[in-house]
Design an enzyme around this catalytic site. Sequence first.
Site, PDB file in Angstrom:
ATOM      1  N   LYS A 293       0.869  -1.171  -0.111  1.00 38.02           N
ATOM      2  CA  LYS A 293       0.070  -0.154  -0.010  1.00 38.02           C
ATOM      3  C   LYS A 293       1.032   1.409   0.100  1.00 38.02           C
ATOM      4  CE  LYS A 293      -3.790   2.159   0.387  1.00 38.02           C
ATOM      5  NZ  LYS A 293      -4.925   2.280  -0.477  1.00 38.02           N
TER       6      LYS A 293
ATOM      7  N   SER B 224     -15.327   2.563  13.011  1.00 41.73           N
ATOM      8  CA  SER B 224     -15.083   3.746  13.189  1.00 41.73           C
ATOM      9  C   SER B 224     -15.919   4.615  12.365  1.00 41.73           C
ATOM     10  CB  SER B 224     -13.367   3.991  13.120  1.00 41.73           C
ATOM     11  OG  SER B 224     -13.262   4.019  11.887  1.00 41.73           O
TER      12      SER B 224
ATOM     13  N   GLY C 222      -2.041  17.506   8.653  1.00 40.37           N
ATOM     14  CA  GLY C 222      -3.029  16.258   8.646  1.00 40.37           C
ATOM     15  C   GLY C 222      -4.221  16.259   9.661  1.00 40.37           C
TER      16      GLY C 222
ATOM     17  N   LYS D  54     -21.241  12.794  15.684  1.00 40.58           N
ATOM     18  CA  LYS D  54     -20.721  12.326  17.044  1.00 40.58           C
ATOM     19  C   LYS D  54     -21.999  12.587  17.926  1.00 40.58           C
ATOM     20  CE  LYS D  54     -16.027  12.560  15.741  1.00 40.58           C
ATOM     21  NZ  LYS D  54     -14.815  13.496  15.951  1.00 40.58           N
TER      22      LYS D  54
ATOM     23  N   GLU E  76     -16.528   2.203  19.551  1.00 42.80           N
ATOM     24  CA  GLU E  76     -15.903   3.109  20.445  1.00 42.80           C
ATOM     25  C   GLU E  76     -15.349   4.476  19.570  1.00 42.80           C
ATOM     26  OE1 GLU E  76     -15.426   4.966  23.314  1.00 42.80           O
ATOM     27  OE2 GLU E  76     -15.538   2.798  24.305  1.00 42.80           O
TER      28      GLU E  76
END
Length: 333
Positions: A64, A122, A205, A223, A148
């Site tokens: 990758k 996620s 980033g 969220k 989580e």
Amino acid sequence: MKEVRLSLFGFGNVGRALARVLVEKSAVFRERYGLEFKVVSVADSSAVVWLPVGMNLTEALNVKETLGRLSAWTNDYEVFNFSPVEAVREIDADVVIDVTNDKNAHTWHLAALKEGKAVVTSNKPPLAFHYAELIGEAERRNLPYLFEATVMAGTPVIGLLKETLLGDSVEEIEAVLNGTTTYILTMMEEGASFEDALRKAQELGIAERDPSGDILGIDAGYKATILHCLAFGPTTFDEIEVRGIDGISPEDLARAGKAGRTVRLVASIERGSVSVEPKEVPKGSPLAVSSTQNAAVIRTDLLGELVIQGAGAGLKETASGVVSDVIKAALKV
């Protein structure tokens, strides 16, 4: 030793961080939990690579990072053009892991559950729009559906609400849930313009190339929706109110600073009501976090006020939340 087969969807920054943890801490997981993880497939946007006997994750990482896409990998591995739904149906795995940004991933999460596979994710939109359906399907099949890392990365606010405060009734949650906006507002308080702060966040980033999801409050809204679902019951992102930080000026921050306050993007969550908007908070408040930190103030009938603070972004931090859920799922399947 219990062998657990993992099928990983998403091999961007978070997916690769997760892969590194699985490689580097494999001995810890064997010794501490009696778990031997075998990754039988990895998927990115170019292809699904599948090897039933288990893949070499170090080699996958090298492919990758040197070639840029898994479809370029042919050495001893079969490369497929499966859609995610086809992949979760075809690939024999115990736990399906979704660390993509696929907004339609609820369809293949449901497919995985119907195939008898646990799901760890996620990815926020599936839960922000389809929480009741996904949790209902998992409960009917007695399968783990764990998330989580969808809120506050690895800082365990989900586990706190879901597994710890079992005798408490949550009355209210106030939270700063987006590290990108906190970083930008912190930089602006130090004299940077909005544009310069955003550019710096992108260089580091912290902000995406397209930062609109953060700047407009959408990410924090996802969220906050998930936290409402846990604390009070199902709702959807379509039912909440969201306003981002795009209208905040240096003058707003200077005015708040003179009054001993700071501006943060705050989610306010009560039963039947969720809002996300910039608010002035006292500089001594737990919500007056800086850099990329997140914080939540949870008020309950028994415990009173509980504060949880920690990293709300970052690759290792997000991987921490995902790995924790993978271990929980593996111990149950």
